[in-house]
Design a protein around this motif. Structure first.
Motif, PDB file in Angstrom:
ATOM      1  N   VAL A 157       1.083  -1.328  -0.012  1.00 47.91           N
ATOM      2  CA  VAL A 157      -0.095  -0.015   0.084  1.00 47.91           C
ATOM      3  C   VAL A 157       0.831   1.148   0.176  1.00 47.91           C
ATOM      4  CG1 VAL A 157      -1.629   1.242   1.262  1.00 47.91           C
ATOM      5  CG2 VAL A 157      -1.813  -1.178   1.050  1.00 47.91           C
ATOM      6  N   GLY A 158       0.657   2.100  -1.059  1.00 48.94           N
ATOM      7  CA  GLY A 158       1.479   3.330  -1.029  1.00 48.94           C
ATOM      8  C   GLY A 158       2.643   3.098  -2.107  1.00 48.94           C
ATOM      9  N   LYS A 159       2.861   2.135  -2.668  1.00 47.84           N
ATOM     10  CA  LYS A 159       3.899   1.823  -3.521  1.00 47.84           C
ATOM     11  C   LYS A 159       3.374   2.141  -4.945  1.00 47.84           C
ATOM     12  CE  LYS A 159       6.723   0.183  -0.230  1.00 47.84           C
ATOM     13  NZ  LYS A 159       7.852   0.731   0.158  1.00 47.84           N
ATOM     14  N   ASP A 160       4.448   2.274  -5.885  1.00 48.93           N
ATOM     15  CA  ASP A 160       4.060   2.316  -7.081  1.00 48.93           C
ATOM     16  C   ASP A 160       3.850   1.333  -7.776  1.00 48.93           C
ATOM     17  OD1 ASP A 160       4.452   4.211  -9.868  1.00 48.93           O
ATOM     18  OD2 ASP A 160       5.337   2.190 -10.261  1.00 48.93           O
ATOM     19  N   ALA A 161       2.563   1.084  -8.449  1.00 49.01           N
ATOM     20  CA  ALA A 161       2.004  -0.086  -8.880  1.00 49.01           C
ATOM     21  C   ALA A 161       2.680  -0.646 -10.020  1.00 49.01           C
ATOM     22  CB  ALA A 161       0.489   0.145  -9.396  1.00 49.01           C
ATOM     23  N   ASP A 162       3.391  -0.095 -10.651  1.00 51.12           N
ATOM     24  CA  ASP A 162       4.345  -0.702 -11.904  1.00 51.12           C
ATOM     25  C   ASP A 162       5.412  -1.371 -11.345  1.00 51.12           C
ATOM     26  OD1 ASP A 162       2.660   0.214 -14.129  1.00 51.12           O
ATOM     27  OD2 ASP A 162       3.654   1.982 -14.021  1.00 51.12           O
ATOM     28  N   GLU A 163       6.264  -0.959 -10.235  1.00 55.30           N
ATOM     29  CA  GLU A 163       7.079  -1.643  -9.685  1.00 55.30           C
ATOM     30  C   GLU A 163       6.683  -3.007  -9.099  1.00 55.30           C
ATOM     31  OE1 GLU A 163       9.081   0.771  -6.928  1.00 55.30           O
ATOM     32  OE2 GLU A 163       9.635   2.348  -8.523  1.00 55.30           O
ATOM     33  N   VAL A 164       5.462  -2.865  -8.319  1.00 56.16           N
ATOM     34  CA  VAL A 164       4.991  -3.980  -7.780  1.00 56.16           C
ATOM     35  C   VAL A 164       4.432  -4.971  -8.543  1.00 56.16           C
ATOM     36  CG1 VAL A 164       2.865  -4.497  -6.163  1.00 56.16           C
ATOM     37  CG2 VAL A 164       4.146  -2.779  -5.471  1.00 56.16           C
ATOM     38  N   LYS A 165       3.749  -4.542  -9.770  1.00 58.57           N
ATOM     39  CA  LYS A 165       3.208  -5.465 -10.859  1.00 58.57           C
ATOM     40  C   LYS A 165       4.391  -6.333 -11.500  1.00 58.57           C
ATOM     41  CE  LYS A 165       0.912  -5.793 -15.399  1.00 58.57           C
ATOM     42  NZ  LYS A 165       0.414  -5.182 -16.339  1.00 58.57           N
TER      43      LYS A 165
ATOM     44  N   LEU B 219      -4.353  -4.585  -8.559  1.00 57.87           N
ATOM     45  CA  LEU B 219      -3.722  -3.491  -7.892  1.00 57.87           C
ATOM     46  C   LEU B 219      -4.525  -2.127  -8.044  1.00 57.87           C
ATOM     47  CD1 LEU B 219      -0.123  -3.833  -8.750  1.00 57.87           C
ATOM     48  CD2 LEU B 219      -1.210  -4.820  -7.018  1.00 57.87           C
ATOM     49  N   PHE B 220      -5.249  -1.722  -7.065  1.00 60.09           N
ATOM     50  CA  PHE B 220      -6.102  -0.510  -7.115  1.00 60.09           C
ATOM     51  C   PHE B 220      -5.373   0.721  -6.647  1.00 60.09           C
ATOM     52  CE2 PHE B 220      -9.076  -4.013  -6.385  1.00 60.09           C
ATOM     53  CZ  PHE B 220     -10.140  -3.884  -7.413  1.00 60.09           C
ATOM     54  N   VAL B 221      -5.461   1.812  -7.679  1.00 57.56           N
ATOM     55  CA  VAL B 221      -4.382   2.873  -7.635  1.00 57.56           C
ATOM     56  C   VAL B 221      -5.087   4.116  -7.738  1.00 57.56           C
ATOM     57  CG1 VAL B 221      -2.400   1.494  -8.605  1.00 57.56           C
ATOM     58  CG2 VAL B 221      -4.028   2.917 -10.156  1.00 57.56           C
TER      59      VAL B 221
ATOM     60  N   ALA C 172      -0.121   5.369  -7.105  1.00 57.74           N
ATOM     61  CA  ALA C 172       0.200   4.480  -5.878  1.00 57.74           C
ATOM     62  C   ALA C 172      -0.867   3.829  -5.547  1.00 57.74           C
ATOM     63  CB  ALA C 172       0.335   5.600  -4.791  1.00 57.74           C
ATOM     64  N   ILE C 173      -0.674   2.402  -4.794  1.00 55.37           N
ATOM     65  CA  ILE C 173      -1.694   1.415  -4.592  1.00 55.37           C
ATOM     66  C   ILE C 173      -2.257   2.004  -3.305  1.00 55.37           C
ATOM     67  CG2 ILE C 173      -1.777  -0.931  -3.554  1.00 55.37           C
ATOM     68  CD1 ILE C 173       0.551  -1.466  -5.473  1.00 55.37           C
ATOM     69  N   VAL C 174      -3.769   1.972  -3.351  1.00 54.93           N
ATOM     70  CA  VAL C 174      -4.478   2.421  -2.283  1.00 54.93           C
ATOM     71  C   VAL C 174      -5.171   1.279  -1.478  1.00 54.93           C
ATOM     72  CG1 VAL C 174      -4.826   4.760  -3.376  1.00 54.93           C
ATOM     73  CG2 VAL C 174      -6.574   2.786  -3.785  1.00 54.93           C
TER      74      VAL C 174
ATOM     75  N   GLU D 192      -3.451  -7.152 -12.527  1.00 53.73           N
ATOM     76  CA  GLU D 192      -4.292  -5.998 -13.161  1.00 53.73           C
ATOM     77  C   GLU D 192      -4.292  -4.864 -12.612  1.00 53.73           C
ATOM     78  OE1 GLU D 192      -8.132  -7.495 -13.365  1.00 53.73           O
ATOM     79  OE2 GLU D 192      -7.769  -9.361 -14.381  1.00 53.73           O
ATOM     80  N   ILE D 193      -3.770  -3.784 -13.024  1.00 54.85           N
ATOM     81  CA  ILE D 193      -3.783  -2.357 -12.323  1.00 54.85           C
ATOM     82  C   ILE D 193      -5.233  -1.860 -12.797  1.00 54.85           C
ATOM     83  CG2 ILE D 193      -2.810  -0.389 -12.311  1.00 54.85           C
ATOM     84  CD1 ILE D 193      -0.022  -1.499 -13.024  1.00 54.85           C
ATOM     85  N   LYS D 194      -5.833  -1.250 -11.787  1.00 51.11           N
ATOM     86  CA  LYS D 194      -7.176  -0.633 -11.968  1.00 51.11           C
ATOM     87  C   LYS D 194      -7.424   0.624 -10.989  1.00 51.11           C
ATOM     88  CE  LYS D 194      -9.822  -4.486 -13.332  1.00 51.11           C
ATOM     89  NZ  LYS D 194     -10.179  -4.208 -14.611  1.00 51.11           N
TER      90      LYS D 194
END
Length: 66
Positions: free
Chosen positions: A13-21, A51-53, A58-60, A32-34
């Motif tokens: 939570v709070g991290k960049d979604a592309d890095e986590v993906k 991943l909800f952004v 940022a992941i929320v 999936e980034i949504k």
């Protein structure tokens, strides 16, 4: 490696979604980034992580399999 149990990652939570993906994809998950609040299907898949952004990518919400 992916397991056959439901898993979550509160530390993302709070991290960049592309890095986590990238990290989760390397572990064998389909990611999936949504946008926050986006509708989703109700099917359950242990190999999928959504991943909800926010507007800053940022992941929320705590990512979890399903």
């Amino acid at each position: 490696m992916m397991s056959n149990e439901n898993k979550s990652w509160p530390e993302f939570v709070g991290k960049d979604a592309d890095e986590v993906k990238s990290q989760l994809t390397a572990e064998g998950y389909q990611v999936e980034i949504k946008p926050e609040g986006a509708p989703t299907t109700r099917d359950f898949r242990l190999n999928r992580v959504r991943l909800f952004v926010d507007d800053n990518n940022a992941i929320v919400k705590e990512p979890r399999t399903g």
